[in-house]
Design an enzyme around this catalytic site. Structure first.
Site, PDB file in Angstrom:
ATOM      1  N   ASN A  88       0.871  -1.177   0.000  1.00 35.50           N
ATOM      2  CA  ASN A  88       0.000   0.000   0.000  1.00 35.50           C
ATOM      3  C   ASN A  88       0.909   1.229   0.000  1.00 35.50           C
ATOM      4  O   ASN A  88       1.505   1.562   1.011  1.00 35.50           O
ATOM      5  CB  ASN A  88      -0.876  -0.049   1.260  1.00 35.50           C
ATOM      6  CG  ASN A  88      -1.663   1.225   1.486  1.00 35.50           C
ATOM      7  OD1 ASN A  88      -1.776   2.062   0.593  1.00 35.50           O
ATOM      8  ND2 ASN A  88      -2.213   1.376   2.681  1.00 35.50           N
ATOM      9  N   TRP A  89       0.995   1.863  -1.142  1.00 37.62           N
ATOM     10  CA  TRP A  89       1.917   3.005  -1.272  1.00 37.62           C
ATOM     11  C   TRP A  89       1.360   4.285  -0.670  1.00 37.62           C
ATOM     12  O   TRP A  89       2.047   5.290  -0.607  1.00 37.62           O
ATOM     13  CB  TRP A  89       2.283   3.221  -2.752  1.00 37.62           C
ATOM     14  CG  TRP A  89       3.382   2.321  -3.222  1.00 37.62           C
ATOM     15  CD1 TRP A  89       3.806   1.177  -2.622  1.00 37.62           C
ATOM     16  CD2 TRP A  89       4.219   2.502  -4.377  1.00 37.62           C
ATOM     17  NE1 TRP A  89       4.851   0.628  -3.324  1.00 37.62           N
ATOM     18  CE2 TRP A  89       5.121   1.418  -4.402  1.00 37.62           C
ATOM     19  CE3 TRP A  89       4.277   3.452  -5.388  1.00 37.62           C
ATOM     20  CZ2 TRP A  89       6.085   1.275  -5.409  1.00 37.62           C
ATOM     21  CZ3 TRP A  89       5.230   3.312  -6.389  1.00 37.62           C
ATOM     22  CH2 TRP A  89       6.128   2.233  -6.399  1.00 37.62           C
ATOM     23  N   LYS A  90       0.086   4.281  -0.293  1.00 31.67           N
ATOM     24  CA  LYS A  90      -0.544   5.483   0.278  1.00 31.67           C
ATOM     25  C   LYS A  90      -0.306   6.679  -0.664  1.00 31.67           C
ATOM     26  O   LYS A  90      -0.286   6.495  -1.880  1.00 31.67           O
ATOM     27  CB  LYS A  90      -0.022   5.720   1.700  1.00 31.67           C
ATOM     28  CG  LYS A  90      -0.109   4.435   2.548  1.00 31.67           C
ATOM     29  CD  LYS A  90       0.132   4.633   4.002  1.00 31.67           C
ATOM     30  CE  LYS A  90       0.005   3.294   4.715  1.00 31.67           C
ATOM     31  NZ  LYS A  90       0.121   3.394   6.160  1.00 31.67           N
ATOM     32  N   HIS A 146      -9.333   1.132   4.955  1.00 30.99           N
ATOM     33  CA  HIS A 146      -8.054   1.318   5.646  1.00 30.99           C
ATOM     34  C   HIS A 146      -8.270   2.278   6.820  1.00 30.99           C
ATOM     35  O   HIS A 146      -9.066   3.214   6.721  1.00 30.99           O
ATOM     36  CB  HIS A 146      -7.007   1.875   4.673  1.00 30.99           C
ATOM     37  CG  HIS A 146      -5.638   1.889   5.267  1.00 30.99           C
ATOM     38  ND1 HIS A 146      -5.229   2.871   6.135  1.00 30.99           N
ATOM     39  CD2 HIS A 146      -4.597   1.028   5.147  1.00 30.99           C
ATOM     40  CE1 HIS A 146      -3.982   2.610   6.516  1.00 30.99           C
ATOM     41  NE2 HIS A 146      -3.575   1.493   5.938  1.00 30.99           N
ATOM     42  N   GLU A 169      -6.651   4.686   7.862  1.00 32.31           N
ATOM     43  CA  GLU A 169      -6.445   6.110   7.547  1.00 32.31           C
ATOM     44  C   GLU A 169      -7.682   6.692   6.864  1.00 32.31           C
ATOM     45  O   GLU A 169      -7.980   7.881   7.013  1.00 32.31           O
ATOM     46  CB  GLU A 169      -5.170   6.272   6.688  1.00 32.31           C
ATOM     47  CG  GLU A 169      -3.924   6.070   7.548  1.00 32.31           C
ATOM     48  CD  GLU A 169      -2.700   5.570   6.813  1.00 32.31           C
ATOM     49  OE1 GLU A 169      -2.647   5.647   5.574  1.00 32.31           O
ATOM     50  OE2 GLU A 169      -1.782   5.078   7.494  1.00 32.31           O
ATOM     51  N   GLU A 200      -5.204  -4.925  10.627  1.00 33.66           N
ATOM     52  CA  GLU A 200      -4.149  -3.946  10.856  1.00 33.66           C
ATOM     53  C   GLU A 200      -4.423  -3.181  12.154  1.00 33.66           C
ATOM     54  O   GLU A 200      -5.248  -2.250  12.161  1.00 33.66           O
ATOM     55  CB  GLU A 200      -4.095  -2.937   9.699  1.00 33.66           C
ATOM     56  CG  GLU A 200      -3.824  -3.559   8.354  1.00 33.66           C
ATOM     57  CD  GLU A 200      -3.264  -2.527   7.375  1.00 33.66           C
ATOM     58  OE1 GLU A 200      -2.156  -2.720   6.889  1.00 33.66           O
ATOM     59  OE2 GLU A 200      -3.941  -1.507   7.131  1.00 33.66           O
ATOM     60  N   GLY A 230       2.865   2.141  10.748  1.00 34.76           N
ATOM     61  CA  GLY A 230       3.866   3.198  10.609  1.00 34.76           C
ATOM     62  C   GLY A 230       4.617   3.529  11.887  1.00 34.76           C
ATOM     63  O   GLY A 230       5.307   4.546  11.958  1.00 34.76           O
ATOM     64  N   SER A 254       3.596  -2.246  10.291  1.00 32.57           N
ATOM     65  CA  SER A 254       5.040  -2.347  10.544  1.00 32.57           C
ATOM     66  C   SER A 254       5.640  -3.696  10.147  1.00 32.57           C
ATOM     67  O   SER A 254       6.549  -4.189  10.825  1.00 32.57           O
ATOM     68  CB  SER A 254       5.357  -2.014  12.003  1.00 32.57           C
ATOM     69  OG  SER A 254       5.023  -0.669  12.281  1.00 32.57           O
ATOM     70  N   GLY A 258       2.910  -1.118   4.224  1.00 36.80           N
ATOM     71  CA  GLY A 258       2.953   0.286   3.849  1.00 36.80           C
ATOM     72  C   GLY A 258       4.375   0.706   3.527  1.00 36.80           C
ATOM     73  O   GLY A 258       4.893   0.449   2.434  1.00 36.80           O
ATOM     74  N   GLY A 259       5.045   1.326   4.478  1.00 30.52           N
ATOM     75  CA  GLY A 259       6.370   1.916   4.266  1.00 30.52           C
ATOM     76  C   GLY A 259       7.368   0.993   3.579  1.00 30.52           C
ATOM     77  O   GLY A 259       8.088   1.415   2.658  1.00 30.52           O
TER      78      GLY A 259
HETATM   79  P1  PGA Z   1       3.092   0.214   7.555  1.00 31.08           P
HETATM   80  O1  PGA Z   1       1.602   0.471   6.998  1.00 31.08           O
HETATM   81  O2  PGA Z   1       3.591  -1.071   6.950  1.00 31.08           O
HETATM   82  O3  PGA Z   1       3.879   1.401   7.099  1.00 31.08           O
HETATM   83  O4  PGA Z   1       2.985   0.116   9.044  1.00 31.08           O
HETATM   84  C1  PGA Z   1       0.707  -0.596   6.810  1.00 31.08           C
HETATM   85  C2  PGA Z   1      -0.591  -0.091   6.249  1.00 31.08           C
HETATM   86  O5  PGA Z   1      -1.039   1.001   6.621  1.00 31.08           O
HETATM   87  O6  PGA Z   1      -1.215  -0.771   5.392  1.00 31.08           O
END
Ligand code: PGA
Length: 252
Positions: free
Chosen positions: A11-13, A97, A99, A167, A173, A212, A233-234
């Site tokens: 997930n590149w956000k 998600h 967010e 999640e 993050g 994470s 994500g990251g």
């Molecule tokens: P993260 O994000 O791997 O940077 O913790 C995961 C996500 O939000 O899908």
């Protein structure tokens, strides 16, 4: 016993420009030259580069969106429909998600409508759930997660068209992850809910862990019972890191 096909999804956000194609190309090379990974690989870049990613991605790397509107088209300035994602070459879309739930006030009922729109457009819906730190501290993790699962899956969803991503909000993050025991407990509870809802077919729905995930902890987390992959994500932004997570699904 789960019979789910595993997936490692990135997930590149709100990250990624035209130049990010080099990461897609690098990942494609790593998947070709590395030993075969026994999982599906999905990248969800921002809308602006979905079509170009989908056009050049080898079939080995699936492309998805990060959200979609509930409607097919109409007066919704700035929104993108599931049909548009499918038209751009996406095969999957993330919905719900944390967010989106936090920044845009999305309820599980809205998430179910988005998932329903995704299924109608022929996409697989990756439905995200997860507790906040306060909810975990109050001992409400399973209640929160199971009620999100119950309300976020649309009534008409076929088992083979949905994926669940667990999640924990506090793990996203932050570099913090739940213990493997805590992950096992939540994934087992989600599996139980899926089997109650879908009987045998509930065993074949992938349940991803997200929050994470890094190359260093991927094998341990992916080894937990009922964990059928990762939503990353990251660490999905750099091909080498993402490939290091995919390593959890390589046998040699
Ligand atoms: P993260 O994000 O791997 O940077 O913790 C995961 C996500 O939000 O899908």
């Amino acid at each position: 016993m789960t019979t789910a096909r595993s997936m490692v999804a990135g997930n590149w956000k709100m990250n990624g420009l035209k130049e990010s194609h080099e990461q897609l190309d690098a990942l494609a090379d790593m998947l070709t030259t590395g030993s075969e990974a026994d999982c599906d690989v999905l990248l969800c870049p921002p809308y602006t580069i979905i079509a170009s990613f989908a056009a050049t991605s080898p079939t080995r790397i699936l492309i998805g969106g990060q959200d979609c509107h509930t409607n097919v088209s109409g007066a919704h300035t700035g929104d993108v429909s599931a049909e548009m994602l499918a038209d751009s070459g996406a095969s999957h879309v993330i919905v719900g998600h944390s967010e989106r739930r936090a920044d845009h006030g999305e309820s599980s009922e809205l998430v179910a409508q988005k998932a329903s729109a995704a299924l109608a457009a022929g996409l697989v819906a990756i439905i995200c759930v997860g507790e906040t730190e306060a909810e975990r501290d109050a001992g409400n993790t399973l209640d929160v997660v199971l009620s999100q699962v119950a309300a976020s899956i649309p009534a008409d969803a076929a088992a083979d068209r949905i994926i669940i991503a667990y999640e924990p909000v506090w793990a996203i993050g932050t570099g913090r992850t739940p213990t493997t025991g805590d992950v096992a407990e939540v994934h087992a509870a989600i599996r139980g809910a899926l089997v109650d809802r879908y009987q045998e077919a509930g065993s074949s729905i992938a349940i991803l862990y997200g929050g994470s995930v890094k190359p260093a902890n991927a094998s341990e987390l992916m080894g937990v019972e009922n964990v059928n992959g990762a939503l990353v994500g990251g660490a999905s932004l750099k091909a080498a890191d993402f490939n290091g997570i995919i390593d959890a699904y390589r046998t040699t």
